[in-house]
Design a protein around this motif. Structure first.
Motif, PDB file in Angstrom:
ATOM      1  N   LYS A  31       6.104   1.891  -5.028  1.00 38.94           N
ATOM      2  CA  LYS A  31       5.635   0.529  -5.282  1.00 38.94           C
ATOM      3  C   LYS A  31       6.299  -0.054  -6.530  1.00 38.94           C
ATOM      4  O   LYS A  31       6.759  -1.199  -6.517  1.00 38.94           O
ATOM      5  N   GLN A  32       6.390   0.743  -7.583  1.00 40.10           N
ATOM      6  CA  GLN A  32       7.032   0.290  -8.812  1.00 40.10           C
ATOM      7  C   GLN A  32       8.490  -0.077  -8.579  1.00 40.10           C
ATOM      8  O   GLN A  32       8.982  -1.083  -9.088  1.00 40.10           O
ATOM      9  N   GLU A  54       2.728   4.631  -2.469  1.00 42.36           N
ATOM     10  CA  GLU A  54       2.525   5.488  -3.629  1.00 42.36           C
ATOM     11  C   GLU A  54       3.110   4.793  -4.854  1.00 42.36           C
ATOM     12  O   GLU A  54       3.987   3.932  -4.755  1.00 42.36           O
ATOM     13  N   HIS A  55       2.618   5.151  -6.002  1.00 37.29           N
ATOM     14  CA  HIS A  55       2.903   4.440  -7.245  1.00 37.29           C
ATOM     15  C   HIS A  55       4.404   4.283  -7.533  1.00 37.29           C
ATOM     16  O   HIS A  55       4.865   3.190  -7.849  1.00 37.29           O
ATOM     17  N   THR A  56       5.173   5.352  -7.414  1.00 37.16           N
ATOM     18  CA  THR A  56       6.595   5.273  -7.772  1.00 37.16           C
ATOM     19  C   THR A  56       7.375   4.368  -6.821  1.00 37.16           C
ATOM     20  O   THR A  56       8.231   3.592  -7.262  1.00 37.16           O
ATOM     21  N   LYS A  91       0.857  -1.188   0.000  1.00 38.33           N
ATOM     22  CA  LYS A  91       0.000   0.000   0.000  1.00 38.33           C
ATOM     23  C   LYS A  91       0.892   1.236   0.000  1.00 38.33           C
ATOM     24  O   LYS A  91       1.003   1.935   1.001  1.00 38.33           O
TER      25      LYS A  91
END
Length: 74
Positions: free
Chosen positions: A24-25, A20-22, A18
């Motif tokens: 997590k990527q 933020e996108h960057t 859970k």
């Protein structure tokens, strides 16, 4: 439970990130995806977490570790 709540020396399966996108990527690119087995190696006094994933040692801060949900390997 979260990775920061884990016990040193215990193995866990990653259930959910859970983040933020960057962030997590980036972690997914390092092999930290749902179902991956990780071993908790160390928890520093300042909250940093060191763990092993796919043969590589990674260190992350407490804020990120609090967003990685895991399940203990039975």
């Amino acid at each position: 439970m979260t990775l920061s709540e884990g016990r040193i020396g215990q193995f866990y399966f990653v259930k959910e990130l859970k983040l933020e996108h960057t962030t997590k990527q980036r972690l997914e690119a390092l092999g930290l995806i749902d179902g991956t087995k990780v071993e908790l190696l160390n928890q520093n006094y300042n909250g940093a977490i060191v763990f092993k994933v796919r043969g590589t040692r990674l260190a992350i801060g407490k804020k990120i570790a609090d967003a990685i949900f895991v399940e203990e390997v039975a």
